[in-house]
Every structure is written in structure tokens, then in C-alpha cells.
Design a protein around this motif. Structure first.
Motif, PDB file in Angstrom:
ATOM      1  N   ARG A   1       0.814  -1.221   0.000  1.00 48.04           N
ATOM      2  CA  ARG A   1       0.000   0.000   0.000  1.00 48.04           C
ATOM      3  C   ARG A   1       0.842   1.263   0.000  1.00 48.04           C
TER       4      ARG A   1
ATOM      5  N   GLY B   1      -9.746   1.763  -0.306  1.00 53.83           N
ATOM      6  CA  GLY B   1      -8.964   1.824   0.929  1.00 53.83           C
ATOM      7  C   GLY B   1      -9.603   2.804   1.891  1.00 53.83           C
TER       8      GLY B   1
ATOM      9  N   VAL C   1      -3.662   0.638  -2.996  1.00 54.29           N
ATOM     10  CA  VAL C   1      -2.680  -0.192  -3.684  1.00 54.29           C
ATOM     11  C   VAL C   1      -2.350   0.520  -4.992  1.00 54.29           C
TER      12      VAL C   1
END
Length: 133
Positions: free
Chosen positions: A45, A67, A122
């Protein structure tokens, strides 16, 4: 005297005219300007930080982030509407968080808004995904 007889007619016409805003779609929020991205050590990440600007009454349509997000309202106010929950109005000087994959709509108040947002994602994969209506 004849001009006074026209006043009710003029008022009636003005009342029945459609509003300039009637039926207009709310403007879309501007793209978030990314200020910084940094890798999160030991993960796949990256943390990001950016400024999201909303013109008056602008809307970021129904979407979800892949996220988690944390946002701080710098100016104005935003309303965050998560499906199945009451709307949350967040004013300048307040913050809110949004877990990953939660469908929501964000909209600005009549004065618009400026929001400092942070997120984890990501790299190379989509972050904001538009949700179906």
C-alpha cells in the motif's frame, strides 16, 4: 391607472416562469489534487494526501473507495451520505473517516467546500469506484 391593472398580470407571469436552476444537475466535484504519496513499509500500500475542492452544491456521485480515508474540512461544509445511515454534515474544522468499500455520496453546501483528504491504496489499482444507482 391602466399601468396598475398590468401589475397582477406581470406578477402572475413571473411566478409561473421556471426557475433558472429548476431541473439543473448539481455540478460535479473537482478531481482531488494529490499533494503527496508515500509507500507504507512492509505492505503493498501507499498513503496519499490531497485537496478536494467542491464548487457550491457540487456532488461526488455514489462511489466507494478501495482503501480507508480520513478527511478534514478546511472550508465550507460537506454532507456525507452512507447508504442506510443518516446523512452526516461535516463543517470546517471537523473531520470524518470512511472505511474501505463503503458506498457513499459526498456533497458540498451552498458555499462549496475544501477538504484535506488522506487515504491508503494499492498503487496501480483504482481507488474511487463509481457505484451503480
Amino acid at each position: 391607472m391602466n399601468s396598475l391593472r398590468c401589475v397582477p398580470l406581470i406578477v402572475a407571469v413571473l411566478i409561473t416562469l421556471p426557475s433558472a436552476n429548476a431541473g439543473e444537475k448539481a455540478p460535479d466535484a473537482k478531481q482531488t489534487v494529490v499533494l503527496q504519496r508515500v509507500p507504507v513499509p512492509g505492505t503493498d500500500r501507499e498513503m496519499g494526501m490531497g485537496i478536494a475542492e467542491f464548487p457550491p452544491n457540487a456532488v461526488k456521485p455514489k462511489h466507494k473507495a478501495t482503501g480507508p480515508e480520513v478527511a478534514y474540512v478546511l472550508e465550507g461544509e460537506v454532507t456525507v451520505q452512507v447508504e442506510g445511515r443518516p446523512a452526516q454534515v461535516v463543517h470546517a474544522g471537523e473531520s470524518y473517516r470512511m472505511p474501505a468499500n463503503v458506498v457513499h455520496v459526498t456533497s458540498a453546501g451552498p458555499a462549496g467546500a475544501k477538504v484535506l483528504a488522506t487515504w491508503a491504496w494499492v498503487p496501480g489499482k483504482p481507488f474511487n469506484i463509481r457505484a451503480r444507482n
